[in-house]
Design a protein around this motif. Structure first.
Motif, PDB file in Angstrom:
ATOM      1  N   VAL A 100       0.832  -1.202   0.000  1.00 30.03           N
ATOM      2  CA  VAL A 100       0.000   0.000   0.000  1.00 30.03           C
ATOM      3  C   VAL A 100       0.865   1.250   0.000  1.00 30.03           C
ATOM      4  CG1 VAL A 100      -1.627   1.349   1.388  1.00 30.03           C
ATOM      5  CG2 VAL A 100      -2.008  -1.097   1.049  1.00 30.03           C
ATOM      6  N   LEU A 101       1.904   1.272   0.817  1.00 26.94           N
ATOM      7  CA  LEU A 101       2.776   2.446   0.894  1.00 26.94           C
ATOM      8  C   LEU A 101       3.534   2.659  -0.411  1.00 26.94           C
ATOM      9  CD1 LEU A 101       4.136   2.148   4.539  1.00 26.94           C
ATOM     10  CD2 LEU A 101       2.359   3.678   3.668  1.00 26.94           C
ATOM     11  N   ALA A 102       3.920   1.581  -1.079  1.00 27.22           N
ATOM     12  CA  ALA A 102       4.613   1.722  -2.366  1.00 27.22           C
ATOM     13  C   ALA A 102       3.661   2.193  -3.456  1.00 27.22           C
ATOM     14  CB  ALA A 102       5.261   0.398  -2.756  1.00 27.22           C
ATOM     15  N   ILE A 103       2.507   1.541  -3.558  1.00 27.90           N
ATOM     16  CA  ILE A 103       1.561   1.842  -4.632  1.00 27.90           C
ATOM     17  C   ILE A 103       1.018   3.263  -4.528  1.00 27.90           C
ATOM     18  CG2 ILE A 103      -0.716   1.223  -5.558  1.00 27.90           C
ATOM     19  CD1 ILE A 103      -0.056  -1.693  -4.700  1.00 27.90           C
ATOM     20  N   THR A 104       0.885   3.784  -3.304  1.00 23.53           N
ATOM     21  CA  THR A 104       0.317   5.116  -3.111  1.00 23.53           C
ATOM     22  C   THR A 104       1.377   6.199  -2.936  1.00 23.53           C
ATOM     23  OG1 THR A 104       0.137   4.770  -0.707  1.00 23.53           O
ATOM     24  CG2 THR A 104      -1.780   4.172  -2.064  1.00 23.53           C
ATOM     25  N   SER A 105       2.642   5.868  -3.175  1.00 22.51           N
ATOM     26  CA  SER A 105       3.697   6.876  -3.061  1.00 22.51           C
ATOM     27  C   SER A 105       3.622   7.868  -4.214  1.00 22.51           C
ATOM     28  CB  SER A 105       5.071   6.201  -3.036  1.00 22.51           C
ATOM     29  OG  SER A 105       5.274   5.454  -4.216  1.00 22.51           O
ATOM     30  N   GLU A 106       4.193   9.038  -4.026  1.00 21.61           N
ATOM     31  CA  GLU A 106       4.051  10.118  -5.009  1.00 21.61           C
ATOM     32  C   GLU A 106       4.600   9.749  -6.375  1.00 21.61           C
ATOM     33  OE1 GLU A 106       5.441  13.938  -3.870  1.00 21.61           O
ATOM     34  OE2 GLU A 106       4.024  14.177  -2.222  1.00 21.61           O
ATOM     35  N   PHE A 107       5.733   9.053  -6.418  1.00 29.66           N
ATOM     36  CA  PHE A 107       6.330   8.783  -7.735  1.00 29.66           C
ATOM     37  C   PHE A 107       5.523   7.753  -8.523  1.00 29.66           C
ATOM     38  CE2 PHE A 107       8.257   5.461  -5.206  1.00 29.66           C
ATOM     39  CZ  PHE A 107       8.517   4.414  -6.076  1.00 29.66           C
ATOM     40  N   ILE A 108       4.629   7.029  -7.854  1.00 28.12           N
ATOM     41  CA  ILE A 108       3.704   6.140  -8.557  1.00 28.12           C
ATOM     42  C   ILE A 108       2.422   6.882  -8.916  1.00 28.12           C
ATOM     43  CG2 ILE A 108       2.341   4.023  -8.388  1.00 28.12           C
ATOM     44  CD1 ILE A 108       5.292   3.445  -8.515  1.00 28.12           C
ATOM     45  N   TRP A 109       1.965   7.747  -8.029  1.00 31.25           N
ATOM     46  CA  TRP A 109       0.702   8.458  -8.238  1.00 31.25           C
ATOM     47  C   TRP A 109       0.785   9.580  -9.268  1.00 31.25           C
ATOM     48  CZ3 TRP A 109      -3.036   9.965  -3.761  1.00 31.25           C
ATOM     49  CH2 TRP A 109      -3.682   8.817  -3.298  1.00 31.25           C
ATOM     50  N   LEU A 110       1.819  10.398  -9.176  1.00 34.10           N
ATOM     51  CA  LEU A 110       1.873  11.615  -9.991  1.00 34.10           C
ATOM     52  C   LEU A 110       1.733  11.361 -11.490  1.00 34.10           C
ATOM     53  CD1 LEU A 110       4.592  13.720  -8.118  1.00 34.10           C
ATOM     54  CD2 LEU A 110       2.108  14.061  -8.118  1.00 34.10           C
ATOM     55  N   PRO A 111       2.335  10.310 -12.035  1.00 35.47           N
ATOM     56  CA  PRO A 111       2.182  10.089 -13.481  1.00 35.47           C
ATOM     57  C   PRO A 111       0.755   9.838 -13.935  1.00 35.47           C
ATOM     58  CG  PRO A 111       4.053   8.856 -12.628  1.00 35.47           C
ATOM     59  CD  PRO A 111       3.302   9.373 -11.441  1.00 35.47           C
ATOM     60  N   THR A 112      -0.137   9.456 -13.030  1.00 43.36           N
ATOM     61  CA  THR A 112      -1.513   9.193 -13.463  1.00 43.36           C
ATOM     62  C   THR A 112      -2.197  10.443 -14.001  1.00 43.36           C
ATOM     63  OG1 THR A 112      -2.415   9.552 -11.234  1.00 43.36           O
ATOM     64  CG2 THR A 112      -1.749   7.311 -11.800  1.00 43.36           C
ATOM     65  N   THR A 113      -1.678  11.613 -13.669  1.00 42.93           N
ATOM     66  CA  THR A 113      -2.265  12.844 -14.204  1.00 42.93           C
ATOM     67  C   THR A 113      -1.964  13.005 -15.691  1.00 42.93           C
ATOM     68  OG1 THR A 113      -0.323  14.165 -13.576  1.00 42.93           O
ATOM     69  CG2 THR A 113      -2.091  13.967 -11.956  1.00 42.93           C
ATOM     70  N   HIS A 114      -1.099  12.152 -16.235  1.00 42.38           N
ATOM     71  CA  HIS A 114      -0.720  12.253 -17.657  1.00 42.38           C
ATOM     72  C   HIS A 114      -1.225  11.065 -18.471  1.00 42.38           C
ATOM     73  CE1 HIS A 114       1.933  15.699 -16.889  1.00 42.38           C
ATOM     74  NE2 HIS A 114       2.343  15.060 -15.803  1.00 42.38           N
ATOM     75  N   VAL A 115      -2.220  10.357 -17.972  1.00 43.46           N
ATOM     76  CA  VAL A 115      -2.723   9.184 -18.685  1.00 43.46           C
ATOM     77  C   VAL A 115      -3.197   9.553 -20.087  1.00 43.46           C
ATOM     78  CG1 VAL A 115      -4.602   7.495 -18.756  1.00 43.46           C
ATOM     79  CG2 VAL A 115      -3.280   7.776 -16.669  1.00 43.46           C
ATOM     80  N   VAL A 116      -3.884  10.670 -20.241  1.00 45.58           N
ATOM     81  CA  VAL A 116      -4.397  11.029 -21.566  1.00 45.58           C
ATOM     82  C   VAL A 116      -3.266  11.201 -22.563  1.00 45.58           C
ATOM     83  CG1 VAL A 116      -4.481  13.530 -21.105  1.00 45.58           C
ATOM     84  CG2 VAL A 116      -5.994  12.527 -22.829  1.00 45.58           C
ATOM     85  N   GLU A 117      -2.131  11.762 -22.124  1.00 42.70           N
ATOM     86  CA  GLU A 117      -0.995  11.918 -23.031  1.00 42.70           C
ATOM     87  C   GLU A 117      -0.389  10.567 -23.374  1.00 42.70           C
ATOM     88  OE1 GLU A 117      -0.292  14.706 -24.491  1.00 42.70           O
ATOM     89  OE2 GLU A 117      -1.916  15.642 -23.381  1.00 42.70           O
ATOM     90  N   ALA A 118      -0.376   9.645 -22.408  1.00 41.74           N
ATOM     91  CA  ALA A 118       0.109   8.301 -22.695  1.00 41.74           C
ATOM     92  C   ALA A 118      -0.740   7.634 -23.763  1.00 41.74           C
ATOM     93  CB  ALA A 118       0.103   7.465 -21.412  1.00 41.74           C
ATOM     94  N   VAL A 119      -2.062   7.786 -23.654  1.00 45.27           N
ATOM     95  CA  VAL A 119      -2.969   7.169 -24.614  1.00 45.27           C
ATOM     96  C   VAL A 119      -2.839   7.841 -25.984  1.00 45.27           C
ATOM     97  CG1 VAL A 119      -5.409   6.762 -25.145  1.00 45.27           C
ATOM     98  CG2 VAL A 119      -4.558   6.418 -22.815  1.00 45.27           C
ATOM     99  N   ARG A 120      -2.649   9.147 -25.996  1.00 45.02           N
ATOM    100  CA  ARG A 120      -2.503   9.847 -27.278  1.00 45.02           C
ATOM    101  C   ARG A 120      -1.229   9.456 -28.013  1.00 45.02           C
ATOM    102  NH1 ARG A 120      -4.361  15.763 -25.018  1.00 45.02           N
ATOM    103  NH2 ARG A 120      -6.544  15.671 -25.702  1.00 45.02           N
ATOM    104  N   HIS A 121      -0.123   9.314 -27.268  1.00 44.66           N
ATOM    105  CA  HIS A 121       1.181   9.176 -27.910  1.00 44.66           C
ATOM    106  C   HIS A 121       1.786   7.780 -27.784  1.00 44.66           C
ATOM    107  CE1 HIS A 121       1.096  13.477 -28.554  1.00 44.66           C
ATOM    108  NE2 HIS A 121       0.949  13.681 -27.256  1.00 44.66           N
TER     109      HIS A 121
END
Length: 336
Positions: A100-121
């Motif tokens: 839980v502590l690993a999965i919810t850490s910032e370096f895992i969470w922050l990239p989720t704000t860029h999912v749309v760019e991942a899907v586009r590119h």
């Protein structure tokens, strides 16, 4: 009296706010709430003093988690452990706190704000957020790497008994755990098959935390550092647990090809992965696949996709064995 029909708008809005649940889980884990309830229920004021929190805010946090079955509030306003809350205790038999502590850490969470760019590119969201690939980031940040490795070892341990129960591992020979991390699965296999020898193969920094010493028979195992994109040790069974989903098809073919070349006559390759079934039903592999989309170049695969992947590496899938959990065992031999 029947329940009113579900409101699709309300359901979708609730899903959009779903990020608050893992945030609350992380807070409860960091505060050590579950550990404080191991001896019985406590009211928020008493509990807040024990964990160093604000009592009204803590009550709101736990009240929300209780809606998901994590903790339970009674009529007197005291909070209890539930089975879902108990696994947040660090000393619980099946603790998931490191995960839980690993999965919810910032370096895992922050990239989720860029999912749309991942899907586009067609590129991992992590690369866009941090400017470099995930494993390069871990190599440059040892503290985050340690958190991630500990979390993934814990995450993996929840499945190991199911894997050893589902597959008839050979009674003799050498099993090579390729990218095996700390070696918990290999340890379980060696305990179940006293005639086997094991090789744990991973990067040197990861192998420093291996657990094979718990076997108590040093002559039955060894650790070997290396790069599975270059070569792997020789053996009768090459075991790859949650390795292939990290990498692109081309990278997987390279790893599997190295395994094929290192197999002794009659040997097998055994990939332990979440094989995605057809249809629209929920499956843990589909959730993992979104994590791969965010973090890495790899992805979860269907059975036909695994067969094609192994074919390209000169291997033939002989069977797919389900376990009692979310993972399956994809067994292959050298193609004729």
């Amino acid at each position: 009296m029947t329940n009113p029909p579900a409101d699709p708008a309300e359901e979708v809005l609730a899903e959009a706010m779903g990020h608050l649940y893992p945030a609350a889980l992380r807070a409860a884990a960091l505060l050590g709430v579950a550990e404080q309830l191991a001896d019985g229920p406590r009211d928020p004021a008493d509990l807040a003093g024990a964990v160093g929190a604000n009592a009204p805010y803590l009550r709101r946090l736990l009240r929300f988690l209780a809606t998901r079955g994590v903790f339970r509030e009674d009529e007197d306003g005291r909070f209890h452990l539930t089975p879902r809350a108990d696994v947040l205790r660090a000393d619980a038999p099946r603790t998931v706190k490191p995960s839980v502590l690993a999965i919810t850490s910032e370096f895992i969470w922050l990239p989720t704000t860029h999912v749309v760019e991942a899907v586009r590119h067609g590129r991992p969201a992590f690369d866009r957020r941090f400017g470099h690939p995930f494993f390069d980031h871990l190599a440059a940040h040892p503290a985050e790497a340690a958190l991630f490795n500990e979390g993934m070892a814990n995450f993996s341990a929840t499945e190991d008994e199911r894997i050893t129960a589902a597959y008839d591992f050979p009674g003799s020979g050498v099993v090579v755990d390729v990218g095996g991390g700390y070696g918990a699965l290999l340890l379980g296999v060696l305990r179940a098959r006293p005639g086997l020898r094991g090789v744990l193969f991973d990067q040197e920094a990861v192998l420093a935390g291996h657990v094979l010493g718990r076997l108590g028979e040093d002559d039955r195992w060894e650790v070997v550092a290396g790069d599975f994109f270059e070569s792997v040790p020789e053996g009768d069974l090459h075991l790859l647990k949650n390795v292939l989903h990290d990498w692109s098809d081309e990278q997987c073919v390279r790893v599997l090809g190295n395994c094929r070349r290192a197999l002794r006559p009659g040997g097998r390759v055994l990939a332990v992965e979440a094989v995605i079934p057809p249809g629209n039903d929920p499956h843990f592999g589909k959730l993992l696949d979104m994590s791969m989309l965010v973090l890495l170049t790899g992805h979860e695969r269907t059975e036909p996709e695994f067969r094609e992947l192994f074919d390209r590496a000169g291997l033939r899938v002989t069977r797919v064995v389900p376990t009692a959990g979310a993972l399956s065992l994809v067994e292959a031999e050298v193609a004729d």
